[in-house]
Design a protein around this motif. Structure first.
Motif, mmCIF file in Angstrom:
data_model
loop_
_atom_site.group_PDB
_atom_site.id
_atom_site.type_symbol
_atom_site.label_atom_id
_atom_site.label_comp_id
_atom_site.label_asym_id
_atom_site.label_seq_id
_atom_site.Cartn_x
_atom_site.Cartn_y
_atom_site.Cartn_z
ATOM 1 N N GLN A 258 43.964 44.474 43.523
ATOM 2 C CA GLN A 258 42.628 44.780 43.007
ATOM 3 C C GLN A 258 42.655 46.092 42.231
ATOM 4 N N SER A 259 43.276 47.092 42.798
ATOM 5 C CA SER A 259 43.377 48.391 42.140
ATOM 6 C C SER A 259 44.173 48.289 40.845
ATOM 7 N N GLY A 260 45.291 47.571 40.908
ATOM 8 C CA GLY A 260 46.134 47.419 39.721
ATOM 9 C C GLY A 260 45.428 46.701 38.592
ATOM 10 N N GLY A 261 44.737 45.609 38.904
ATOM 11 C CA GLY A 261 44.008 44.866 37.877
ATOM 12 C C GLY A 261 42.887 45.680 37.270
ATOM 13 N N ALA A 262 42.156 46.389 38.110
ATOM 14 C CA ALA A 262 41.049 47.217 37.613
ATOM 15 C C ALA A 262 41.566 48.348 36.732
ATOM 16 N N THR A 263 42.638 48.988 37.172
ATOM 17 C CA THR A 263 43.210 50.085 36.385
ATOM 18 C C THR A 263 43.736 49.572 35.055
ATOM 19 N N LEU A 264 44.447 48.463 35.094
ATOM 20 C CA LEU A 264 45.004 47.893 33.875
ATOM 21 C C LEU A 264 43.911 47.594 32.854
ATOM 22 N N VAL A 265 42.865 46.913 33.274
ATOM 23 C CA VAL A 265 41.794 46.540 32.348
ATOM 24 C C VAL A 265 41.048 47.777 31.849
ATOM 25 N N THR A 266 40.850 48.744 32.715
ATOM 26 C CA THR A 266 40.204 49.990 32.287
ATOM 27 C C THR A 266 41.038 50.682 31.211
ATOM 28 N N LEU A 267 42.350 50.732 31.409
ATOM 29 C CA LEU A 267 43.220 51.417 30.456
ATOM 30 C C LEU A 267 43.394 50.651 29.146
ATOM 31 N N MET A 268 43.071 49.375 29.129
ATOM 32 C CA MET A 268 43.173 48.600 27.897
ATOM 33 C C MET A 268 42.275 49.170 26.801
ATOM 34 N N ALA A 269 41.209 49.831 27.191
ATOM 35 C CA ALA A 269 40.264 50.369 26.208
ATOM 36 C C ALA A 269 40.444 51.872 26.009
ATOM 37 N N THR A 270 41.629 52.396 26.339
ATOM 38 C CA THR A 270 41.874 53.835 26.201
ATOM 39 C C THR A 270 43.145 54.096 25.400
ATOM 40 N N GLU B 110 58.315 38.195 29.115
ATOM 41 C CA GLU B 110 57.808 37.994 27.751
ATOM 42 C C GLU B 110 56.443 37.317 27.758
ATOM 43 N N ALA B 111 56.260 36.361 28.654
ATOM 44 C CA ALA B 111 54.948 35.702 28.769
ATOM 45 C C ALA B 111 53.887 36.706 29.220
ATOM 46 N N VAL B 112 54.249 37.575 30.149
ATOM 47 C CA VAL B 112 53.307 38.588 30.629
ATOM 48 C C VAL B 112 52.953 39.547 29.495
ATOM 49 N N ALA B 113 53.947 39.926 28.693
ATOM 50 C CA ALA B 113 53.680 40.811 27.548
ATOM 51 C C ALA B 113 52.669 40.164 26.603
ATOM 52 N N ALA B 114 52.845 38.878 26.330
ATOM 53 C CA ALA B 114 51.906 38.162 25.454
ATOM 54 C C ALA B 114 50.519 38.079 26.100
ATOM 55 N N GLU B 115 50.473 37.823 27.417
ATOM 56 C CA GLU B 115 49.190 37.747 28.124
ATOM 57 C C GLU B 115 48.477 39.103 28.128
ATOM 58 N N LEU B 116 49.251 40.179 28.238
ATOM 59 C CA LEU B 116 48.667 41.513 28.159
ATOM 60 C C LEU B 116 48.030 41.749 26.792
ATOM 61 N N ASP B 117 48.700 41.306 25.733
ATOM 62 C CA ASP B 117 48.158 41.475 24.387
ATOM 63 C C ASP B 117 46.872 40.677 24.189
ATOM 64 N N VAL B 118 46.832 39.472 24.740
ATOM 65 C CA VAL B 118 45.608 38.659 24.666
ATOM 66 C C VAL B 118 44.491 39.350 25.448
ATOM 67 N N GLY B 119 44.795 39.828 26.644
ATOM 68 C CA GLY B 119 43.802 40.529 27.449
ATOM 69 C C GLY B 119 43.290 41.773 26.750
ATOM 70 N N TYR B 120 44.177 42.496 26.112
ATOM 71 C CA TYR B 120 43.810 43.703 25.362
ATOM 72 C C TYR B 120 42.791 43.372 24.268
ATOM 73 N N ALA B 121 43.059 42.319 23.496
ATOM 74 C CA ALA B 121 42.129 41.912 22.432
ATOM 75 C C ALA B 121 40.774 41.506 23.025
ATOM 76 N N GLU B 122 40.800 40.786 24.148
ATOM 77 C CA GLU B 122 39.554 40.372 24.794
ATOM 78 C C GLU B 122 38.758 41.580 25.294
ATOM 79 N N VAL B 123 39.458 42.544 25.874
ATOM 80 C CA VAL B 123 38.777 43.733 26.402
ATOM 81 C C VAL B 123 38.167 44.554 25.270
ATOM 82 N N LEU B 124 38.895 44.718 24.174
ATOM 83 C CA LEU B 124 38.340 45.473 23.043
ATOM 84 C C LEU B 124 37.084 44.804 22.494
ATOM 85 N N ALA B 125 37.140 43.482 22.331
ATOM 86 C CA ALA B 125 35.972 42.754 21.829
ATOM 87 C C ALA B 125 34.814 42.838 22.827
#
Length: 137
Positions: A10-22, A45-60
């Motif tokens: 829970q902490s890791g997911g929350a921190t990750l998503v919070t940092l996506m916009a920083t 490699e799949a996780v790297a791609a999923e992180l990039d998709v999540g990053y775009a979603e968080v920014l939007a």
């Protein structure tokens, strides 16, 4: 499910998503990709791609102030981290270390507090996530 694993995920997911916009996003991204490279190299490699998709979603979502999307992305990453920790418990120490490096305020110990209470009759309930001082006369 182990409460410690659940709390850490829970902490890791929350921190990750919070940092996506920083500005710390690239450092966080690289740290999470490295974690998967060490624990599940076939998924890195799949996780790297999923992180990039999540990053775009968080920014939007941040631009649109869409809290629902932010919550969904957070839940997705919490689930991914939970599955990683269940499959490879030794990843817990590395995830804690990573969280301390990328966001020292996201200590896994203090990350998530869930409190529930039920009162009946004349009962009183006092709950606090940290210090609490009560003086009744």
């Amino acid at each position: 499910m182990d409460l410690e694993i659940s709390s850490l995920a829970q902490s890791g997911g929350a921190t990750l998503v919070t940092l996506m916009a920083t500005d710390a996003w690239q450092t966080a991204r690289e740290g999470f990709v490295q974690l998967w490279r060490r624990m599940q190299p076939q998924r890195a490699e799949a996780v790297a791609a999923e992180l990039d998709v999540g990053y775009a979603e968080v920014l939007a979502a941040a631009v649109a102030d869409d809290q629902e999307v932010l919550s969904e992305v957070r839940a997705e990453w919490q689930g991914r981290l939970r599955r990683l920790l269940v499959a490879q418990p030794e990843a817990a120490a590395e995830l804690r270390r990573l969280l301390d490096e990328i966001d020292p305020s996201a200590s896994a110990v203090d990350a998530a507090v869930t409190q529930r209470a039920t009162a009946s009759g004349h009962a009183r309930i006092y709950q606090a996530g940290r210090d609490q001082h009560i003086t009744e006369r």
